[in-house]
Design a protein around this motif. Structure first.
Motif, PDB file in Angstrom:
ATOM      1  N   ASP A 182      25.214 -19.615  23.578  1.00 48.67           N
ATOM      2  CA  ASP A 182      23.796 -19.283  23.518  1.00 48.67           C
ATOM      3  C   ASP A 182      23.636 -17.806  23.159  1.00 48.67           C
ATOM      4  N   VAL A 183      22.827 -17.524  22.155  1.00 48.22           N
ATOM      5  CA  VAL A 183      22.660 -16.152  21.673  1.00 48.22           C
ATOM      6  C   VAL A 183      21.657 -15.376  22.518  1.00 48.22           C
ATOM      7  N   GLY A 184      20.554 -15.951  22.878  1.00 52.99           N
ATOM      8  CA  GLY A 184      19.545 -15.249  23.661  1.00 52.99           C
ATOM      9  C   GLY A 184      18.704 -14.325  22.793  1.00 52.99           C
ATOM     10  N   GLU A 185      17.815 -13.564  23.435  1.00 52.99           N
ATOM     11  CA  GLU A 185      16.922 -12.670  22.709  1.00 52.99           C
ATOM     12  C   GLU A 185      17.377 -11.224  22.848  1.00 52.99           C
ATOM     13  N   ALA A 186      17.214 -10.476  21.765  1.00 51.56           N
ATOM     14  CA  ALA A 186      17.562  -9.059  21.774  1.00 51.56           C
ATOM     15  C   ALA A 186      16.338  -8.242  22.174  1.00 51.56           C
ATOM     16  N   PRO A 187      16.504  -7.165  22.925  1.00 53.45           N
ATOM     17  CA  PRO A 187      15.369  -6.316  23.308  1.00 53.45           C
ATOM     18  C   PRO A 187      14.819  -5.567  22.104  1.00 53.45           C
ATOM     19  N   THR A 188      13.554  -5.195  22.196  1.00 51.12           N
ATOM     20  CA  THR A 188      12.921  -4.432  21.114  1.00 51.12           C
ATOM     21  C   THR A 188      12.380  -3.092  21.604  1.00 51.12           C
TER      22      THR A 188
END
Length: 697
Positions: A182-188
């Motif tokens: 699972d890659v997940g979300e990167a912070p912005t």
């Protein structure tokens, strides 16, 4: 499971590249790119990374970076700050390894972590410690950057990628290495912004209902978490909470024996809330990690610490010391600093030996006087004039004089003169005869019998030899990781303080001992007390004042530095104000820096033209950095007028008026301020290069 492999330059086909290929592939970050936040979240320690990886079932990615290396600069200043690239790193638990420091220290006066401006989520001390540990564990004796190492949950390597010719190779390896996880979300947003927002959420969740007296269940879970984001959120929540809420967080740490939150306890210590102190000390006594050592040591440096708390903390260091040598060293050091030795004379025993009567006292006294004379002639070369030009005979005579002094002192001791003088002469004679082991035994016996008031060279030399040897013993024990008696440090401190009050004492003796205390780990109240006493006796010492400025700036900040020097000699107060100004310049706090320079002007007075010139030089640099080019030139004119030679002197930031003038000239000409530039060239007490004419114009 992947098979471990290394990707190096030899594995990639070598194509003909243009000369500027590296510069174009890994272009240098712009100022605006450096201003963007780092979007990668790095863990604080290897142990934390392992815990987070196990909990999230993610692999670890070690990122190695090096200041000044073109590709490393590109990753740190460009790639780590791009959302699309940060997404490639998000499936990993990331660690950053770099040996370069970018901040002066890791914690501010309130105990809060100072995050590295280059990497964003860790302190410089953390990424340096990570590099040192992983160098031994995974780098195979090779320091190279940039480098990416993927490590599985069983701590085995999957890939070790370095010397890649392009960024695509690195990013593709990151993609394929993660497989179908699972890659997940990167912070912005920045790490700090994310932590601040989440801390507000946690505080509302935990303490939002003022009627509830029950501790929130999630708080007990949170204090056990080891991820950097979770630790930072808990610490930020603690900082923003009321006293009662902070007490609940500390109680949650105590309720959970496996909770290790050393950085939160550091913050709590700095707040010095008396109601919280028992909870903090109780939590510290259960410490089990290497990261807790510094916080326990910080607690031990508090001057108002109760004896029972002190002993409990030292016992904690003892327990940690079974596996961590630095904890064992600090435990012994702390015990020794409060140890009361029965060996050094504190009750007038030396005076008793001097005043007592015994048979043949007059004969013994005559022998001691004769021995002192022979020792003085040998050491101070008082009869060398008759043998000028004959080095062999001079050396032979000295050896005979030393031997005579030794034998006469031994005879005096045999007649009943068992005081410090006989032992001192024997010890000093043996030292100059190169019999160091025998000398050390006699010197130690002599030091233990020294009277309180001393004035002669023999007593100075005896104390100096003893303190030098004892420092060497302590350094050797630390280097070889051996235990050492607590009495060693107490005897050393007592003798070092005796040296300070000696009328023949010099700054070299005081500086050597102060530097030892700092290097050995006895910094804080112990080293500062010694430094203050040194300044009381050697108040004109440049070296001691330089160390005082550094110590005060580090421990109490610029305000503490200036406050201390309000009562000191105006000349040294002026130097303190300059140090304060340079500190503010580092932080781009120009208004505070100008105010400090203004105080320095007053302290030095008009007669100190060199220092007045250095003040103008600092102001010139500041105005240039602020974009005020004409004002900068005016300050340089003042520098050259006050003392032309000062133009070559480097200030505390390693900048000289000459360096500022060269840069300013280029900027003036870029802005079309040619008349100011010409005046500056004419006024400069050094040659300035003029750019050659453009042949195309």
């Amino acid at each position: 499971m992947f098979t471990s492999f290394a990707l190096a330059v030899v594995l990639f086909p070598q194509k003909q590249r243009p000369n500027d290929y590296r510069e174009s592939m890994w272009r240098a970050p712009t100022a605006s790119e450096w201003a963007e936040p780092t979007l990668l979240t790095f863990e604080r320690t290897w142990e934390d990374a392992l815990a987070v990886a196990e909990e999230a079932q993610k692999p670890i990615l070690v990122c190695v970076n090096m200041d000044g290396e073109i590709a490393s600069e590109h990753y740190a200043g460009v790639r780590y700050r791009q959302p699309s690239i940060a997404a490639l790193y998000s499936p990993y638990v990331c660690l950053i390894a770099s040996v370069y420091r970018h901040t002066e220290k890791d914690h501010d006066a309130n105990g809060r972590r100072i995050l590295c401006p280059r990497f964003g989520s860790v302190t410089c001390g953390e990424h340096i410690a990570t590099e040192v540990l992983l160098y031994k564990k995974y780098f195979d004796g090779t320091r190279v950057a940039p480098r990416h190492i993927m490590i599985e949950l069983d701590e085995s390597e999957v890939y070790d990628l370095y010397y890649a010719n392009d960024t695509d190779t690195v990013f593709e390896t990151l993609r394929t290495g993660i497989g179908d996880r699972d890659v997940g979300e990167a912070p912005t947003t920045s790490f700090t912004d994310r932590i601040t927002a989440y801390a507000e959420h946690l505080r509302a969740e935990w303490f939002g209902d003022p009627k509830s007296n029950q501790p929130p269940a999630s708080l007990d879970v949170w204090v056990l978490r080891k991820g950097n984001a979770q630790r930072s959120s808990l610490e930020q929540t603690f900082v923003g909470s009321t006293d009662a809420e902070q007490k609940k967080i500390l109680s949650a740490i105590l309720r959970n024996p496996e909770a290790e939150q050393p950085e939160l306890l550091r913050i709590a210590l700095a707040e010095e809330n008396a109601d919280h102190q028992p909870l903090i000390f109780q939590a510290l006594t259960r410490s089990k990690t290497k990261e807790s050592i510094a916080v326990v040591n910080q607690a031990l440096r508090k001057t108002h610490l109760k004896e029972e708390n002190k002993e409990a903390l030292i016992q904690t260091l003892d327990q940690l010391g079974t596996t961590l040598p630095e904890a064992r060293h600090l435990a012994t050091l702390q015990r020794s600093l409060s140890f009361s030795s029965k060996e050094i004379d504190a009750d007038g025993l030396a005076e008793h030996w001097i005043q007592r009567e015994y048979p043949a006292k007059s004969d013994a006294e005559a022998l001691l006087i004769l021995a002192e004379a022979h020792l003085s002639q040998a050491v101070h070369h008082t009869n060398d004039r008759a043998l000028t030009g004959n080095q062999r005979l001079q050396n032979t005579l000295r050896q005979l004089q030393l031997q005579d002094a030794l034998e006469q002192a031994e005879q005096a001791e045999a007649l009943g003169a068992k005081d410090w003088r006989a032992l001192s002469i024997q010890g000093l004679s043996l030292y100059y005869l190169k019999e160091e082991k025998a000398s050390q035994e006699k010197i130690l016996q002599a030091v233990r019998l020294l009277p309180e008031k001393l004035a002669d060279w023999n007593s100075l030399a005896t104390l100096s030899l003893f303190t030098s040897h004892r420092r060497h013993q302590l350094k050797s024990a630390l280097k070889e990781k051996r235990n050492w008696p607590a009495s060693w440090m107490e005897e050393l401190q007592t003798s070092a303080l005796q040296l300070l009050t000696h009328p023949l004492a010099t700054e070299d003796l005081a500086v050597e001992h102060y530097d030892f205390l700092v290097q050995f780990g006895a910094y804080g109240p112990h080293s500062w007390d010694y430094l203050k006493k040194s300044l009381e006796h050697l108040g004109d010492s440049w070296e001691l004042h330089a160390r005082a400025r550094t110590a005060l700036l580090f421990s109490k900040g610029p305000q503490g530095l200036e406050t201390f020097y309000e009562t000191q000699t105006p000349w040294y107060a002026g130097l303190a104000h300059i140090s304060t100004a340079e500190h503010h310049r580092k932080q781009s706090q120009f208004s505070q820096a100008k105010n400090a320079y203004k105080k320095a002007r007053v302290s030095f007075g008009e007669a100190e033209s060199t220092y007045q010139a250095l003040i103008e030089s600092g102001l010139a640099r500041m105005e240039m950095e602020a974009g005020h080019l004409t004002e900068s030139a005016d300050h340089l004119f003042a520098t050259f007028r006050l003392d032309p030679k000062a133009a070559e002197i480097l200030d505390g930031l390693n900048v000289s008026a000459r360096m500022t003038a060269v840069t300013l000239l280029a900027r003036l000409e870029e802005q079309g301020e040619n008349s100011v530039a010409e005046r500056l060239r004419a006024a400069a007490p050094f040659r300035t290069r003029i750019a050659p004419p453009d042949p195309l114009k």
